[in-house]
Motif scaffolding. Structure first.
Motif, PDB file in Angstrom:
ATOM      1  N   LYS A  63       1.001  -1.117  -0.001  1.00 47.07           N
ATOM      2  CA  LYS A  63      -0.020   0.207  -0.088  1.00 47.07           C
ATOM      3  C   LYS A  63       0.898   1.400   0.314  1.00 47.07           C
ATOM      4  CE  LYS A  63      -4.092   0.321   1.968  1.00 47.07           C
ATOM      5  NZ  LYS A  63      -4.819   0.246   0.801  1.00 47.07           N
ATOM      6  N   VAL A  64       1.843   1.325  -0.751  1.00 44.07           N
ATOM      7  CA  VAL A  64       2.616   2.484  -0.980  1.00 44.07           C
ATOM      8  C   VAL A  64       2.698   2.950  -2.392  1.00 44.07           C
ATOM      9  CG1 VAL A  64       4.238   1.397   0.911  1.00 44.07           C
ATOM     10  CG2 VAL A  64       4.764   1.117  -1.568  1.00 44.07           C
ATOM     11  N   ILE A  65       3.184   4.346  -2.536  1.00 43.27           N
ATOM     12  CA  ILE A  65       3.259   4.924  -3.797  1.00 43.27           C
ATOM     13  C   ILE A  65       4.721   5.570  -3.850  1.00 43.27           C
ATOM     14  CG2 ILE A  65       2.599   6.970  -5.088  1.00 43.27           C
ATOM     15  CD1 ILE A  65      -0.252   6.357  -4.046  1.00 43.27           C
ATOM     16  N   TYR A  66       5.500   5.229  -4.911  1.00 45.36           N
ATOM     17  CA  TYR A  66       6.798   5.831  -5.120  1.00 45.36           C
ATOM     18  C   TYR A  66       6.593   7.058  -6.032  1.00 45.36           C
ATOM     19  CZ  TYR A  66       9.021   1.737  -3.130  1.00 45.36           C
ATOM     20  OH  TYR A  66       9.572   0.843  -2.050  1.00 45.36           O
ATOM     21  N   VAL A  67       7.197   8.255  -5.438  1.00 50.35           N
ATOM     22  CA  VAL A  67       7.215   9.394  -6.345  1.00 50.35           C
ATOM     23  C   VAL A  67       8.431   9.406  -6.874  1.00 50.35           C
ATOM     24  CG1 VAL A  67       6.698  11.911  -6.226  1.00 50.35           C
ATOM     25  CG2 VAL A  67       5.643  10.639  -4.569  1.00 50.35           C
ATOM     26  N   GLN A  68       8.477   9.293  -8.277  1.00 50.22           N
ATOM     27  CA  GLN A  68       9.599   9.163  -8.835  1.00 50.22           C
ATOM     28  C   GLN A  68       9.772   9.867 -10.247  1.00 50.22           C
ATOM     29  OE1 GLN A  68       9.609   4.917  -8.836  1.00 50.22           O
ATOM     30  NE2 GLN A  68      11.489   4.681  -7.570  1.00 50.22           N
ATOM     31  N   LYS A  69      10.731   9.985 -10.932  1.00 51.12           N
ATOM     32  CA  LYS A  69      11.020  10.661 -12.285  1.00 51.12           C
ATOM     33  C   LYS A  69      10.532   9.738 -13.240  1.00 51.12           C
ATOM     34  CE  LYS A  69      14.570  12.029 -15.851  1.00 51.12           C
ATOM     35  NZ  LYS A  69      15.809  12.785 -16.056  1.00 51.12           N
ATOM     36  N   SER A 271       6.029  10.738 -11.797  1.00 48.54           N
ATOM     37  CA  SER A 271       5.469   9.531 -11.816  1.00 48.54           C
ATOM     38  C   SER A 271       5.026   8.951 -10.562  1.00 48.54           C
ATOM     39  CB  SER A 271       6.279   8.388 -12.438  1.00 48.54           C
ATOM     40  OG  SER A 271       6.702   8.962 -13.637  1.00 48.54           O
ATOM     41  N   LEU A 272       3.944   8.326 -10.240  1.00 50.47           N
ATOM     42  CA  LEU A 272       3.367   7.841  -9.096  1.00 50.47           C
ATOM     43  C   LEU A 272       3.489   6.304  -9.427  1.00 50.47           C
ATOM     44  CD1 LEU A 272       0.665  10.340  -7.941  1.00 50.47           C
ATOM     45  CD2 LEU A 272       3.141  10.345  -7.412  1.00 50.47           C
ATOM     46  N   ASN A 273       4.604   5.624  -9.054  1.00 44.42           N
ATOM     47  CA  ASN A 273       4.474   4.135  -9.092  1.00 44.42           C
ATOM     48  C   ASN A 273       3.939   3.157  -8.074  1.00 44.42           C
ATOM     49  OD1 ASN A 273       5.790   4.417 -11.789  1.00 44.42           O
ATOM     50  ND2 ASN A 273       7.792   5.031 -10.681  1.00 44.42           N
ATOM     51  N   ARG A 274       3.237   2.038  -8.179  1.00 43.54           N
ATOM     52  CA  ARG A 274       2.793   1.322  -7.256  1.00 43.54           C
ATOM     53  C   ARG A 274       3.403  -0.119  -7.359  1.00 43.54           C
ATOM     54  NH1 ARG A 274      -3.491   2.341  -6.226  1.00 43.54           N
ATOM     55  NH2 ARG A 274      -3.545   4.533  -6.296  1.00 43.54           N
ATOM     56  N   PRO A 275       3.727  -0.985  -6.238  1.00 44.60           N
ATOM     57  CA  PRO A 275       4.220  -2.315  -6.414  1.00 44.60           C
ATOM     58  C   PRO A 275       3.353  -3.060  -7.017  1.00 44.60           C
ATOM     59  CG  PRO A 275       5.040  -1.293  -4.384  1.00 44.60           C
ATOM     60  CD  PRO A 275       4.031  -0.168  -5.086  1.00 44.60           C
TER      61      PRO A 275
END
Length: 413
Positions: A63-69, A271-275
């Motif tokens: 339940k996490v979101i990675y804020v990345q390029k 980008s908002l990336n999710r596992p």
């Protein structure tokens, strides 16, 4: 009591049918055996692969979101030329989200550096270095075997402390307790405060193997390897009651656009990336493999079903006289029907059980880091499919037997 007697009698007839012509029975059941083996084997391997991959995903959080390029690409056109122009997330943006996000249970910052050499005297090892903020253990699982996790003061003041993986500890301090001991990283002395539990080999390790991971405070990482504008990946964990992470995703988007001064009609440049996206992509691949298993198994089962039907037609013909005697003594049509249906199901279950046993033998094979587990669900699936095939294969012969005229049946030889 009567029902038990009828079941036992049906079991005896079925056993006699199996023994009467072993070669014919084995050849007829071979199709069911191969079909059930194909289906259960595919389901078992797919379940084992999926479990291994999902266990690996626990490293990057739930339940996490990675804020990345860069967005994680899973199918479709990957517009790298557009993403290339986007700016990297910064430590200042992390602080902004940390101070303003209301829909998040935790916000952390991290960065990676691969192929970093750690030394202790003549002992050295190449490791994956990860710099994290204090809140990172609330987002990603860091199972500490010995020692402890960081304290807030260590991460805030850029202390030279580290949490290392089991392989690093064994390589730098063989046969010793590494907690409290120092090693060299980029010419600087770092003290080990914790050692992660040994995970062992995994089919897929997202972000690298934890056994070869060295975790240090992000401030220490930034001091050693970053200069000027500090960039990093921002990780946000939502609340359990945030269905689909919609609230926290919307809030992250709004805050990031505000921080970067993006105009209302302009496209976001982050980008908002999710596992879960990786898990969903993998599940789609597994669905194709499962379908292939069903197709391959269905052809074999179809052949096996015809084989069982053939056995049942022969069995009805051989026992026509006996059927007439049973009916003349008062046996009901449903009794004869169930007798032959039970026999067909038993024949099919024998073939299915052999197929399941062959899959069980697969679990003893050494396939590297992949552990094959035959689950009760897949066993029930195999037995269930076998039972259905038995019913479908035996229903017509059983109905023919049940509808026989007792006088005509008795006269047949």
């Amino acid at each position: 009591m009567k029902l038990i007697r009828q079941v036992l009698e049906s079991f005896r007839f079925a056993w006699q049918a199996l023994k009467s012509n072993i070669t014919r029975t084995i050849l007829s059941l071979l199709g069911v055996t191969v079909g059930i083996f194909a289906i259960v084997a595919v389901f078992t391997i797919v379940d084992s692969l999926e479990k291994s991959i999902r266990d690996s995903l626990s490293f990057i959080g739930d339940k996490v979101i990675y804020v990345q390029k860069w967005p994680w690409g899973f199918g479709g056109e990957y517009q790298w030329w557009k993403y290339f122009q986007w700016p990297e997330p910064t430590y200042a943006e992390y602080k902004y989200l940390y101070e303003n996000l209301e829909s998040a249970s935790a916000v952390a910052v991290m960065d990676f550096r691969g192929g970093t050499t750690l030394k202790n005297g003549s002992n050295s090892i190449s490791a994956q270095l990860q710099g994290v903020s204090y809140e990172y253990n609330q987002i990603s699982e860091i199972p500490i075997g010995t020692g402890r996790y960081f304290i807030p003061l260590e991460t805030t003041n850029a202390r030279n402390v580290a949490i290392v993986g089991a392989e690093i500890a064994e390589a730098l301090f063989p046969g010793q307790d590494p907690v409290g001991k120092a090693f060299k990283l980029a010419g600087n002395k770092f003290t080990i405060v914790g050692v992660q539990k040994k995970k062992g080999e995994s089919l897929v390790d997202f972000g690298g193997s934890p056994d070869k991971m060295c975790i240090i405070p992000f401030a220490s990482f930034s001091k050693l390897f970053q200069s000027g504008r500090r960039t990093a990946d921002i990780v946000v964990k939502g609340y359990p009651n945030d269905e689909g992470m919609k609230e926290v995703e919307a809030e992250i988007t709004g805050l990031m656009r505000t921080k970067r001064g993006i105009k209302p009609r302009a496209e976001s440049n982050f980008s908002l990336n999710r596992p879960e996206a990786a898990a969903d992509a993998i599940s789609g691949l597994f669905a194709v493999l499962t379908l292939a298993g069903w197709v391959i198994g269905s052809f074999s089962i179809l052949v096996g079903g015809f084989g069982i039907a053939n056995i049942m037609f022969v069995s009805v013909k051989e026992r026509t006289n006996l059927i007439g005697i049973q009916k003349s003594l008062g046996a009901k049509n449903y009794v004869i029907l169930l007798q032959f249906l039970f026999e067909a199901v038993m024949l099919s279950l024998v073939g299915g059980t052999v197929g399941i046993f062959l899959v069980y033998l697969l679990s003893f094979l050494q396939l590297g880091s992949l552990v094959i587990l035959l689950t009760p669900g897949n066993i029930l699936l195999g037995l269930g499919v076998s039972s259905v095939i038995g019913v479908l294969s035996g229903i017509i012969p059983a109905m023919l037997a049940a509808r026989m005229d007792p006088v005509t049946a008795i006269r047949s030889k």
